[in-house]
Design an enzyme around this catalytic site. Structure first.
Site, PDB file in Angstrom:
ATOM      1  N   ARG A   1      50.866  16.735  18.565  1.00 21.96           N
ATOM      2  CA  ARG A   1      50.561  18.108  18.960  1.00 21.96           C
ATOM      3  C   ARG A   1      51.435  18.472  20.154  1.00 21.96           C
ATOM      4  O   ARG A   1      51.614  17.656  21.068  1.00 21.96           O
ATOM      5  CB  ARG A   1      49.081  18.265  19.348  1.00 21.96           C
ATOM      6  CG  ARG A   1      48.114  18.320  18.173  1.00 21.96           C
ATOM      7  CD  ARG A   1      48.226  19.616  17.361  1.00 21.96           C
ATOM      8  NE  ARG A   1      47.301  19.665  16.242  1.00 21.96           N
ATOM      9  CZ  ARG A   1      47.585  19.288  14.997  1.00 21.96           C
ATOM     10  NH1 ARG A   1      48.785  18.826  14.699  1.00 21.96           N
ATOM     11  NH2 ARG A   1      46.682  19.395  14.041  1.00 21.96           N
TER      12      ARG A   1
ATOM     13  N   GLU B   1      53.082  27.403  19.298  1.00 22.12           N
ATOM     14  CA  GLU B   1      53.589  27.660  17.942  1.00 22.12           C
ATOM     15  C   GLU B   1      53.154  29.039  17.456  1.00 22.12           C
ATOM     16  O   GLU B   1      52.033  29.444  17.732  1.00 22.12           O
ATOM     17  CB  GLU B   1      53.065  26.582  16.999  1.00 22.12           C
ATOM     18  CG  GLU B   1      53.618  25.217  17.356  1.00 22.12           C
ATOM     19  CD  GLU B   1      53.015  24.095  16.522  1.00 22.12           C
ATOM     20  OE1 GLU B   1      52.302  24.378  15.539  1.00 22.12           O
ATOM     21  OE2 GLU B   1      53.250  22.935  16.846  1.00 22.12           O
TER      22      GLU B   1
ATOM     23  N   HIS C   1      56.619  22.272  12.406  1.00 19.24           N
ATOM     24  CA  HIS C   1      55.265  21.730  12.117  1.00 19.24           C
ATOM     25  C   HIS C   1      55.080  21.484  10.612  1.00 19.24           C
ATOM     26  O   HIS C   1      54.219  22.093   9.966  1.00 19.24           O
ATOM     27  CB  HIS C   1      54.170  22.659  12.661  1.00 19.24           C
ATOM     28  CG  HIS C   1      52.857  21.960  12.838  1.00 19.24           C
ATOM     29  ND1 HIS C   1      51.961  22.285  13.834  1.00 19.24           N
ATOM     30  CD2 HIS C   1      52.283  20.931  12.155  1.00 19.24           C
ATOM     31  CE1 HIS C   1      50.894  21.508  13.746  1.00 19.24           C
ATOM     32  NE2 HIS C   1      51.073  20.668  12.728  1.00 19.24           N
TER      33      HIS C   1
HETATM   34  P1  NAP Z   1      43.942   8.628  14.304  1.00 19.12           P
HETATM   35  O1  NAP Z   1      43.917   7.677  13.161  1.00 19.12           O
HETATM   36  O2  NAP Z   1      42.640   9.068  14.900  1.00 19.12           O
HETATM   37  O3  NAP Z   1      44.874   7.987  15.437  1.00 19.12           O
HETATM   38  C1  NAP Z   1      44.931   8.469  16.727  1.00 19.12           C
HETATM   39  C2  NAP Z   1      45.189   7.291  17.648  1.00 19.12           C
HETATM   40  O4  NAP Z   1      45.350   7.797  18.974  1.00 19.12           O
HETATM   41  C3  NAP Z   1      44.071   6.269  17.700  1.00 19.12           C
HETATM   42  O5  NAP Z   1      44.642   5.008  17.470  1.00 19.12           O
HETATM   43  C4  NAP Z   1      43.532   6.358  19.124  1.00 19.12           C
HETATM   44  O6  NAP Z   1      43.282   5.095  19.737  1.00 19.12           O
HETATM   45  C5  NAP Z   1      44.730   6.883  19.868  1.00 19.12           C
HETATM   46  N1  NAP Z   1      44.336   7.573  21.093  1.00 19.12           N
HETATM   47  C6  NAP Z   1      43.371   8.498  21.283  1.00 19.12           C
HETATM   48  N2  NAP Z   1      43.340   8.881  22.570  1.00 19.12           N
HETATM   49  C7  NAP Z   1      44.317   8.171  23.191  1.00 19.12           C
HETATM   50  C8  NAP Z   1      44.775   8.116  24.526  1.00 19.12           C
HETATM   51  N3  NAP Z   1      44.219   8.880  25.475  1.00 19.12           N
HETATM   52  N4  NAP Z   1      45.786   7.262  24.822  1.00 19.12           N
HETATM   53  C9  NAP Z   1      46.346   6.491  23.871  1.00 19.12           C
HETATM   54  N5  NAP Z   1      45.941   6.505  22.590  1.00 19.12           N
HETATM   55  C10 NAP Z   1      44.944   7.328  22.264  1.00 19.12           C
HETATM   56  O7  NAP Z   1      44.691   9.973  13.917  1.00 19.12           O
HETATM   57  P2  NAP Z   1      45.909  10.148  12.890  1.00 19.12           P
HETATM   58  O8  NAP Z   1      45.400  10.434  11.516  1.00 19.12           O
HETATM   59  O9  NAP Z   1      46.870   9.024  13.078  1.00 19.12           O
HETATM   60  O10 NAP Z   1      46.544  11.523  13.444  1.00 19.12           O
HETATM   61  C11 NAP Z   1      47.029  11.608  14.776  1.00 19.12           C
HETATM   62  C12 NAP Z   1      47.352  13.044  15.150  1.00 19.12           C
HETATM   63  O11 NAP Z   1      48.542  13.453  14.488  1.00 19.12           O
HETATM   64  C13 NAP Z   1      46.316  14.080  14.693  1.00 19.12           C
HETATM   65  O12 NAP Z   1      45.259  14.204  15.637  1.00 19.12           O
HETATM   66  C14 NAP Z   1      47.125  15.359  14.569  1.00 19.12           C
HETATM   67  O13 NAP Z   1      47.007  16.150  15.723  1.00 19.12           O
HETATM   68  C15 NAP Z   1      48.552  14.866  14.414  1.00 19.12           C
HETATM   69  N6  NAP Z   1      49.144  15.236  13.109  1.00 19.12           N
HETATM   70  C16 NAP Z   1      50.212  16.090  13.068  1.00 19.12           C
HETATM   71  C17 NAP Z   1      50.785  16.432  11.846  1.00 19.12           C
HETATM   72  C18 NAP Z   1      51.952  17.367  11.755  1.00 19.12           C
HETATM   73  O14 NAP Z   1      52.032  18.151  10.826  1.00 19.12           O
HETATM   74  N7  NAP Z   1      52.916  17.286  12.652  1.00 19.12           N
HETATM   75  C19 NAP Z   1      50.248  15.917  10.660  1.00 19.12           C
HETATM   76  C20 NAP Z   1      49.177  15.063  10.728  1.00 19.12           C
HETATM   77  C21 NAP Z   1      48.621  14.720  11.971  1.00 19.12           C
HETATM   78  P3  NAP Z   1      42.062   4.099  19.419  1.00 19.12           P
HETATM   79  O15 NAP Z   1      42.190   3.761  17.969  1.00 19.12           O
HETATM   80  O16 NAP Z   1      42.316   2.956  20.281  1.00 19.12           O
HETATM   81  O17 NAP Z   1      40.825   4.854  19.701  1.00 19.12           O
END
Ligand code: NAP
Length: 311
Positions: free
Chosen positions: A230, A259, A277
């Site tokens: 993000r 955005e 995006h």
């Molecule tokens: P996820 O499985 O929930 O992974 C997020 C990771 O971030 C988790 O491992 C979590 O750690 C870690 N985290 C949370 N807070 C943190 C902090 N303060 N410091 C360090 N690490 C932290 O989510 P995901 O499915 O991989 O997606 C991640 C993000 O990508 C989404 O929230 C979304 O905003 C973004 N995204 C963007 C697009 C795009 O079109 N560009 C597409 C899809 C997703 P723990 O496991 O240790 O709790």
């Protein structure tokens, strides 16, 4: 018949939802503004929204019959969870199905910035390519043996790590919890040692501007920053200074602070690669996301659990 408000015309979701609900569809390529959302949500059973729609307490309070907020995304930073939870409103989202598409785009950006793909494309299109194979012409960086620092080793972060391993990169990561794979580093250590830093955390109050001036200055001058998570996780003003003043070598971005507006200073720079995006934007992935977003509304209506519910 109960009603559902869709902030986008998503054909797959429309075809599934129309069997159960009367649909109010914002049928435009531009997202609806706040006034339009508020006007349309009174009396709806569910809202199907996407990351650019701000579903805050004003929208939620205006929707007195609302039972489900279903977002066509894995990120849910645009939804006021506290207001939804206070009313017992289900918040559905679409994790897992977009993990590989987003990891692929992350790697496309990483390769594009490391090997100057976009710069080369621009050079040819501007009819300025004159030299062939000059010894220092358009030199980029190898991936083999380089350190990739992953911030947020969740679903997408881990999928990026798997791809990086195939390119012979060494993976280090920072997350809230240590995992039994790869090398865990504090954020400070990760920023100091990494050749590439890729962000994969959600946006929330802890990660807002997690990467700012201090963090960018602590990175290697030859390092690259990749952000497909993000825009607001990175302080964009500080990033622009970092890119202009050479604190880091370059950045590849799919997400921005405001955005669809992208700062003109970013657009003018050669050491950035910019995509609009499109992390999850493949035909197959968007089809699966639409199906899940629709089922996250249909299932609760039938008395069943949504496919994926934000907890
Ligand atoms: P996820 O499985 O929930 O992974 C997020 C990771 O971030 C988790 O491992 C979590 O750690 C870690 N985290 C949370 N807070 C943190 C902090 N303060 N410091 C360090 N690490 C932290 O989510 P995901 O499915 O991989 O997606 C991640 C993000 O990508 C989404 O929230 C979304 O905003 C973004 N995204 C963007 C697009 C795009 O079109 N560009 C597409 C899809 C997703 P723990 O496991 O240790 O709790």
């Amino acid at each position: 018949m109960e009603r559902v408000y869709l902030t986008r015309n998503i054909p797959k979701a429309v075809s599934m939802l129309k069997e159960y609900f009367e649909l109010i569809i914002h049928d435009s390529t531009k997202p609806p503004d706040r006034y339009e959302i508020v006007k349309n949500v009174s009396n709806v059973y569910a809202i199907l929204c996407s990351p650019s729609d701000n579903i805050d307490s004003i929208v939620i309070n205006a929707a007195n019959k609302l039972r489900v907020i279903s977002t066509y995304s894995v990120g849910y930073d645009h939804i006021d969870l506290a207001s939804a939870n206070a009313r017992g409103i289900i918040v559905g989202y679409t994790p897992n199905v977009l993990t590989n598409a987003t990891a692929d785009l992350t790697f496309a950006l990483l390769l594009a910035i490391a090997r100057r793909v976009v710069e080369g494309d621009k050079l040819i299109r501007s009819a300025k390519w004159s030299n062939i194979y000059e010894y220092n012409f358009m030199l980029g960086r190898d991936l083999e043996g380089k350190i990739l620092g992953i911030i947020g080793l969740g679903r997408i972060g881990a999928a990026v790590a798997r791809r990086a391993a195939g390119f012979g990169m060494k993976i280090v990561y920072n997350s809230r919890e240590k995992k039994n794979i790869y090398e865990y580093l504090s954020l400070d250590e990760l920023l100091k040692v990494s050749d590439f830093v890729s962000i994969h955390t959600p946006l929330n109050e802890h990660t807002y501007h997690m990467i700012g001036e201090k963090e960018l200055k602590s990175m290697k001058r030859c390092a690259y920053l990749i952000n497909t998570a993000r825009g607001k996780i990175v302080d964009e003003r500080a990033l622009i200074r970092a890119l202009k003043e050479g604190w880091i070598a370059g950045a590849a971005l799919d997400v921005y602070e405001q955005e669809p507006l992208v700062a003109s200073e970013l657009i003018e720079l050669d050491n950035v690669v910019l995509t609009p995006h499109i992390g999850s934007a493949t035909i197959e992935t968007r089809e699966r996301m639409a199906e899940i977003a629709a089922l996250n509304i249909i299932n609760p209506y039938k008395g069943l659990e949504p496919i994926y519910r934000v907890k």
